[in-house]
Write a protein that holds these residues in place. Structure first.
Motif, PDB file in Angstrom:
ATOM      1  N   GLY A 181      23.323-100.147  85.418  1.00 49.97           N
ATOM      2  CA  GLY A 181      22.109 -99.575  86.121  1.00 49.97           C
ATOM      3  C   GLY A 181      20.766 -99.844  85.600  1.00 49.97           C
ATOM      4  O   GLY A 181      19.857 -99.304  85.539  1.00 49.97           O
ATOM      5  N   ILE A 182      20.727-101.150  84.957  1.00 51.18           N
ATOM      6  CA  ILE A 182      19.555-101.590  84.495  1.00 51.18           C
ATOM      7  C   ILE A 182      18.626-102.311  85.705  1.00 51.18           C
ATOM      8  O   ILE A 182      19.162-103.382  86.340  1.00 51.18           O
ATOM      9  N   LYS A 183      17.371-101.930  85.821  1.00 51.17           N
ATOM     10  CA  LYS A 183      16.535-102.156  86.955  1.00 51.17           C
ATOM     11  C   LYS A 183      15.905-103.408  86.741  1.00 51.17           C
ATOM     12  O   LYS A 183      15.611-104.196  88.022  1.00 51.17           O
ATOM     13  N   ASN A 184      15.548-103.967  85.572  1.00 47.01           N
ATOM     14  CA  ASN A 184      14.715-105.070  85.562  1.00 47.01           C
ATOM     15  C   ASN A 184      14.707-105.885  84.232  1.00 47.01           C
ATOM     16  O   ASN A 184      15.562-105.029  83.375  1.00 47.01           O
ATOM     17  N   VAL A 185      14.372-106.808  83.836  1.00 46.77           N
ATOM     18  CA  VAL A 185      14.585-107.688  82.709  1.00 46.77           C
ATOM     19  C   VAL A 185      14.058-106.832  81.366  1.00 46.77           C
ATOM     20  O   VAL A 185      14.443-107.173  80.505  1.00 46.77           O
ATOM     21  N   GLU A 186      12.867-106.095  81.684  1.00 48.48           N
ATOM     22  CA  GLU A 186      12.405-105.366  80.598  1.00 48.48           C
ATOM     23  C   GLU A 186      13.411-104.113  80.099  1.00 48.48           C
ATOM     24  O   GLU A 186      13.634-103.938  78.868  1.00 48.48           O
ATOM     25  N   GLU A 187      14.077-103.667  81.026  1.00 46.56           N
ATOM     26  CA  GLU A 187      15.042-102.659  80.644  1.00 46.56           C
ATOM     27  C   GLU A 187      16.269-103.525  80.198  1.00 46.56           C
ATOM     28  O   GLU A 187      16.969-102.928  79.286  1.00 46.56           O
ATOM     29  N   LEU A 188      16.465-104.770  80.422  1.00 47.59           N
ATOM     30  CA  LEU A 188      17.495-105.629  79.735  1.00 47.59           C
ATOM     31  C   LEU A 188      17.161-105.749  78.354  1.00 47.59           C
ATOM     32  O   LEU A 188      18.142-105.617  77.391  1.00 47.59           O
ATOM     33  N   GLN A 189      15.993-106.117  78.051  1.00 44.49           N
ATOM     34  CA  GLN A 189      15.364-106.093  76.652  1.00 44.49           C
ATOM     35  C   GLN A 189      15.771-104.961  75.964  1.00 44.49           C
ATOM     36  O   GLN A 189      16.439-104.718  74.870  1.00 44.49           O
ATOM     37  N   SER A 190      15.570-103.598  76.361  1.00 41.59           N
ATOM     38  CA  SER A 190      15.848-102.538  75.877  1.00 41.59           C
ATOM     39  C   SER A 190      17.272-102.190  75.540  1.00 41.59           C
ATOM     40  O   SER A 190      17.614-101.668  74.606  1.00 41.59           O
ATOM     41  N   TYR A 191      18.211-102.641  76.675  1.00 45.35           N
ATOM     42  CA  TYR A 191      19.610-102.536  76.273  1.00 45.35           C
ATOM     43  C   TYR A 191      19.931-103.430  74.914  1.00 45.35           C
ATOM     44  O   TYR A 191      20.693-103.133  74.071  1.00 45.35           O
ATOM     45  N   PHE A 192      19.332-104.710  74.915  1.00 41.79           N
ATOM     46  CA  PHE A 192      19.927-105.277  73.804  1.00 41.79           C
ATOM     47  C   PHE A 192      19.080-104.528  72.320  1.00 41.79           C
ATOM     48  O   PHE A 192      19.856-104.430  71.345  1.00 41.79           O
ATOM     49  N   VAL A 193      17.995-103.944  72.413  1.00 39.35           N
ATOM     50  CA  VAL A 193      17.382-103.121  71.373  1.00 39.35           C
ATOM     51  C   VAL A 193      18.469-102.034  70.928  1.00 39.35           C
ATOM     52  O   VAL A 193      18.521-102.036  69.856  1.00 39.35           O
ATOM     53  N   HIS A 194      18.573-101.371  71.902  1.00 43.04           N
ATOM     54  CA  HIS A 194      19.497-100.085  71.875  1.00 43.04           C
ATOM     55  C   HIS A 194      20.684-100.151  71.285  1.00 43.04           C
ATOM     56  O   HIS A 194      21.080 -99.780  70.268  1.00 43.04           O
ATOM     57  N   MET A 212      14.665-111.184  67.000  1.00 41.06           N
ATOM     58  CA  MET A 212      15.785-111.354  68.287  1.00 41.06           C
ATOM     59  C   MET A 212      14.992-110.380  69.440  1.00 41.06           C
ATOM     60  O   MET A 212      14.481-109.535  69.054  1.00 41.06           O
ATOM     61  N   PRO A 213      15.334-110.775  70.645  1.00 40.73           N
ATOM     62  CA  PRO A 213      16.012-111.748  71.369  1.00 40.73           C
ATOM     63  C   PRO A 213      15.115-113.069  71.801  1.00 40.73           C
ATOM     64  O   PRO A 213      15.921-114.198  71.837  1.00 40.73           O
ATOM     65  N   GLY A 214      13.833-112.892  71.121  1.00 42.18           N
ATOM     66  CA  GLY A 214      12.994-114.271  71.415  1.00 42.18           C
ATOM     67  C   GLY A 214      12.808-114.958  70.181  1.00 42.18           C
ATOM     68  O   GLY A 214      13.358-114.541  68.961  1.00 42.18           O
ATOM     69  N   HIS A 215      11.947-115.891  70.077  1.00 44.70           N
ATOM     70  CA  HIS A 215      11.751-116.605  68.787  1.00 44.70           C
ATOM     71  C   HIS A 215      12.803-117.106  68.244  1.00 44.70           C
ATOM     72  O   HIS A 215      12.779-117.087  66.916  1.00 44.70           O
ATOM     73  N   LEU A 216      13.699-117.965  68.934  1.00 43.54           N
ATOM     74  CA  LEU A 216      15.133-118.146  68.209  1.00 43.54           C
ATOM     75  C   LEU A 216      15.617-119.618  68.512  1.00 43.54           C
ATOM     76  O   LEU A 216      16.509-119.992  68.460  1.00 43.54           O
ATOM     77  N   ALA A 217      14.391-120.566  68.832  1.00 39.25           N
ATOM     78  CA  ALA A 217      14.780-121.742  69.201  1.00 39.25           C
ATOM     79  C   ALA A 217      15.556-122.601  67.983  1.00 39.25           C
ATOM     80  O   ALA A 217      16.244-123.227  68.253  1.00 39.25           O
ATOM     81  N   ALA A 218      15.224-122.275  66.894  1.00 34.43           N
ATOM     82  CA  ALA A 218      15.822-122.821  65.588  1.00 34.43           C
ATOM     83  C   ALA A 218      17.326-122.349  65.622  1.00 34.43           C
ATOM     84  O   ALA A 218      18.138-123.351  65.481  1.00 34.43           O
ATOM     85  N   THR A 254       5.751-119.466  78.819  1.00 31.57           N
ATOM     86  CA  THR A 254       5.014-119.206  77.711  1.00 31.57           C
ATOM     87  C   THR A 254       5.684-118.972  76.290  1.00 31.57           C
ATOM     88  O   THR A 254       4.939-119.695  75.484  1.00 31.57           O
ATOM     89  N   PHE A 255       6.812-118.625  76.226  1.00 28.10           N
ATOM     90  CA  PHE A 255       7.504-118.877  75.136  1.00 28.10           C
ATOM     91  C   PHE A 255       9.127-119.391  75.004  1.00 28.10           C
ATOM     92  O   PHE A 255       9.395-119.841  76.198  1.00 28.10           O
ATOM     93  N   SER A 256       9.512-119.418  74.008  1.00 25.95           N
ATOM     94  CA  SER A 256      10.826-120.245  74.098  1.00 25.95           C
ATOM     95  C   SER A 256      11.964-119.349  74.617  1.00 25.95           C
ATOM     96  O   SER A 256      11.862-118.367  74.874  1.00 25.95           O
ATOM     97  N   VAL A 257      12.994-120.242  75.392  1.00 27.18           N
ATOM     98  CA  VAL A 257      14.199-119.351  75.842  1.00 27.18           C
ATOM     99  C   VAL A 257      14.958-118.643  74.729  1.00 27.18           C
ATOM    100  O   VAL A 257      15.060-119.092  73.799  1.00 27.18           O
ATOM    101  N   PRO A 258      15.230-117.446  75.131  1.00 27.41           N
ATOM    102  CA  PRO A 258      15.575-116.388  74.104  1.00 27.41           C
ATOM    103  C   PRO A 258      17.315-116.693  73.998  1.00 27.41           C
ATOM    104  O   PRO A 258      18.045-117.393  74.776  1.00 27.41           O
ATOM    105  N   ILE A 259      17.772-115.703  73.314  1.00 24.14           N
ATOM    106  CA  ILE A 259      19.200-115.676  73.169  1.00 24.14           C
ATOM    107  C   ILE A 259      19.662-114.813  74.550  1.00 24.14           C
ATOM    108  O   ILE A 259      18.712-114.047  74.869  1.00 24.14           O
TER     109      ILE A 259
END
Length: 761
Positions: free
Chosen positions: A366-379, A283-289, A308-313
């Motif tokens: 206060g998340i500045k970009n989508v990379e930090e949004l992934q970090s939010y999910f991981v945290h 997660m959050p990518g590689h979850l098409a199934a 490039t990759f599948s739509v994530p959750i």
């Protein structure tokens, strides 16, 4: 014959595999112990031998040793006696949990350890000292076997010694997973990373979301299936297992999944062998199934693919966290491992950037970009893991938006060279899994064992104290193009043994290792392992001759039978045997393959021969040392595309290698100059390129190793007169490999690096 040679010779004789060129290795142990002192004499193990367990903590290991010895002795050992005996005991002076000491004397074997896991590792050493027939579960018992007198003190260099298997792209039976664990056991691995979910299939029953397996575990044939089915025409190891096909609504579907009861039994099997199974729910990518089964999981309410990759959750909807935490609650209840792998790699974030819910969340947090949004999910997911007493692992992609120092990072992106250093300095423990060396889904060749064995888990740039954060390494086996269990065996064995020794011993004993490995093939035969047959050598793929030449093969072991054809057919068990040499008088194509006495067939080599006159040298003046290398940034599918691009940067290099100015993830390099050879002859060249490369000398094509692929070696010859000849080598890197190497041979000699004095511009 000295006693210390007897055991290995017996093992080889049992399988009918005896080498005459190289003496049998003294002690056929992989990985080799930390220290080993040879003695004189032998211990005779028979049905009269007693097995005495002095510490009840080791009773399970004592029972496992009994199970190992009973088939070959014909009965269980007694648990008392004054004749020969095996003693399992505790030793408080051993400080490493997996450490052990083994003393074999003429009348007693003493195996000592601090913990049960160390006792178990020591039993595997005893197992390898016994003949390969010990692995047979049926047949007439031999009555007695001998072990050499010796003393061993042993412990691993790294605490993480892992193998990974992707069961999502292609599905494998529980029986095969147990077989895989058995191999990990034999070679003293301690981690089994099980990749359970991906776009191509969800493989584990989740009771709260049954459609994950009723729908997500099955697919109609995809592009990867089409590729392997085409390859299956020539090689049955690429065929899709028929038991994993089903008919639904008039469509053929392919897949399968493990019930929680099946997985619980596998975990118990691994735990008894001191192997920790680490589950990965990507997660959050590689979850098409999963999204196909539950569309609400994506920001768009549907599955799909981005650039490039599948739509994530969607990390911006609370329903996503309800789903993930419910899934992980069932995972946590099932797996005792201290770790859960979240994946967090290769995430296509386009739908996040376009989502109103994500825009609102980013503004609020206060998340500045989508990379930090992934970090939010991981945290957030890590905090949930911590509340359940678990540790999070993620691929090094997760570093991009920031990651907690308490997470463990797996470094795989070889082209991001500073990633492991950044992770260490962020406080993260790091497991090294670089694609350039430890991706076992990359096709093996004759250099693979050496590359794995010489792998250094410690990246450059770390201080001595920082190096302690590199806790080990593992090899990853992604199965996009590995549909069968036989094919998995072929791809991982014997590379697995090289990694085992590197991570346990951490010493360079490669020549000795190669000899010891020879004695392991009979054991793998008995265990039913479809390993890759050792490589033949002494030839190139593209060959030239002026009048005539002879094909002579160098075999790594004398037990191999080499068969060949000249009519274009693939060699088979009835094809002519190449005994000594084959005289080549005219242009032709020869195909050859090695066959073992156990019935395995090695790779098929296609050798093309053409007649060629010696290339005349050119007159050059005012040359300088080295080749001119021109660096081209960009993503190229082949050399031709790279040659059309603008090349702004250049530098002089003294050897053919990726130049230091090459910093991008993908690029090309053009090498130009002259090759000055000291003698007239037939020169062979061996080009390893990841991704692609084309070599021309004297304006003649020599090697075509073009395309995007792993570190494959291709070879070719050219007839050269003494003197200088124009050289052009073009190389492309598509991302991840950074591998370029060129060797030469003269008139069939062993390949060597090209001397710097031969290169001019």
């Amino acid at each position: 014959m000295p006693v210390k040679y007897i055991l290995c010779l017996v093992s080889l004789l049992i399988a009918g595999q005896v080498r005459s060129q190289v003496s049998p290795p003294t002690y056929p142990i992989i990985p080799y112990p930390t220290s080993l002192s040879a003695g004189q004499g032998q211990f005779t193990l028979s049905a009269k031998t007693a097995l005495i367990v002095l510490d009840k903590r080791f009773q399970q290991e004592g029972d496992q040793l009994q199970q190992l010895l009973t088939p070959i002795l014909g009965k269980s050992l007694t648990t008392s006696g004054t004749a020969s005996k095996i003693v399992l005991q505790s030793d408080p002076t051993i400080t490493a949990s997996e450490g052990y000491s083994l003393r074999i004397e003429p009348r007693q074997i003493t195996l000592s350890a601090k913990d049960a896991v160390g006792m178990f590792r020591g039993i595997q050493t005893i197992r390898q000292l016994l003949p390969a027939s010990i692995e047979q579960k049926s047949g007439a018992p031999s009555g007695s076997v001998s072990l050499p007198v010796l003393q061993i003190r042993d412990q691993p260099a790294y605490v993480w010694r892992g193998m990974h298997l992707d069961v999502s792209r292609h599905f494998f039976s529980m029986d095969y997973l147990r077989k895989f664990i058995d191999l990990l056991t034999l070679y003293k691995f301690n981690k089994f990373h099980l990749h359970l979910t991906d776009d191509q299939g969800w493989r584990l029953e989740i009771k709260s979301y049954p459609k994950l397996t009723s729908e997500g575990a099955w697919r109609t044939f995809n592009n990867q299936d089409s590729v392997v089915l085409k390859r299956a025409v020539a090689n049955p190891d690429f065929d899709l297992p028929k038991q994993y096909l089903r008919q639904t609504d008039g469509k053929t579907q392919y897949g399968g999944f493990y019930t929680q009861a099946e997985m619980r039994a596998l975990i118990a099997y691994a735990t008894a062998r001191h192997i920790e199974i680490i589950p990965e729910i990507d997660m959050p990518g590689h979850l098409a199934a999963a999204i196909k089964a539950y569309p609400f999981l994506s920001c768009t309410g549907q599955e799909g693919w981005g650039k490039t990759f599948s739509v994530p959750i969607c990390p911006c909807n609370e329903s996503t966290y309800t789903f993930s935490e419910t899934v992980f609650n069932e995972i946590i209840a099932l797996f005792p491992s201290q770790y859960i792998h979240l994946g967090a790699d290769e995430v296509e974030k386009t739908t996040w950037a376009q989502s109103p819910a994500c825009q609102e969340l980013m503004k609020r947090e206060g998340i500045k970009n989508v990379e930090e949004l992934q970090s939010y999910f991981v945290h957030r997911t890590e905090q949930f893991f911590k509340s359940k007493g678990k540790k999070l692992i993620a691929w090094d992609d997760a570093l991009e938006g920031g990651i907690s120092p308490t997470a463990t990072v797996m470094y795989w992106r070889s082209w991001v060279k500073d990633a492991p250093v950044k992770a260490v300095r962020n406080g993260n423990p790091v497991v090294m899994t670089p694609v350039s060396t430890l991706y076992f889904d990359v096709m093996p060749d004759k250099n693979s064992l050496s590359n794995v064995y010489q792998f250094n888990p410690i990246p450059a740039g770390l201080t001595d104290s920082e190096k302690r954060s590199i806790i080990g390494a593992q090899a990853n086996t992604w199965t996009e193009y590995i549909p069968s269990e036989n094919r998995v065996d072929y791809m991982v064995m014997p590379r697995m043994t090289a990694l085992a020794e590197r991570l346990w011993t951490n010493q360079d004993r490669f020549s000795d290792y190669q000899q010891r490995l020879t004695s392991h093939y009979p054991r793998l035969d008995v265990l039913g392992v479809h390993y890759r047959v050792p490589d033949l050598s002494g030839f190139t793929e593209e060959n030239v001759f002026t009048n005539q030449t002879a094909l002579r093969i160098r075999k790594p072991t004398d037990n191999l039978t080499v068969r060949y054809t000249t009519n274009g057919n693939v060699p088979g068990p009835t094809s002519p045997v190449l005994i000594d040499s084959l005289l080549i008088l005219q242009p032709m194509t020869v195909k050859l393959a090695a066959f073992t006495t156990s019935g395995l067939q090695g790779d098929v080599y296609t050798l093309r021969y053409r007649q060629q006159s010696y290339a005349e040298p050119v007159r050059v003046t005012n040359t300088q040392a080295g080749l001119m290398s021109t660096y081209v940034k960009g993503q190229f599918k082949n050399v031709e595309a790279m040659l059309r691009a603008t090349a702004p940067d250049s530098a002089v290099v003294s050897q053919v290698q990726v130049p230091t100015i090459a910093k991008a993830g993908s690029f090309g390099v053009r090498f130009r100059g002259y090759l000055t050879v000291p003698a007239t002859g037939i020169y062979g060249f061996f080009l390893v390129a990841d991704d692609g490369g084309i070599l021309r000398i004297a304006n003649r094509p020599v090697i075509d190793n073009d395309g995007n692929h792993g570190p494959i070696e291709k070879s070719g010859q050219i007839a050269l007169e003494q003197g200088s000849h124009p050289l052009a080598l073009d190389f492309i890197e598509a991302g991840g490999g950074y591998t370029l190497k060129l060797l030469y041979s003269l008139n069939g000699s062993e390949p060597l690096p090209i001397p710097a004095s031969w290169l001019k511009h």
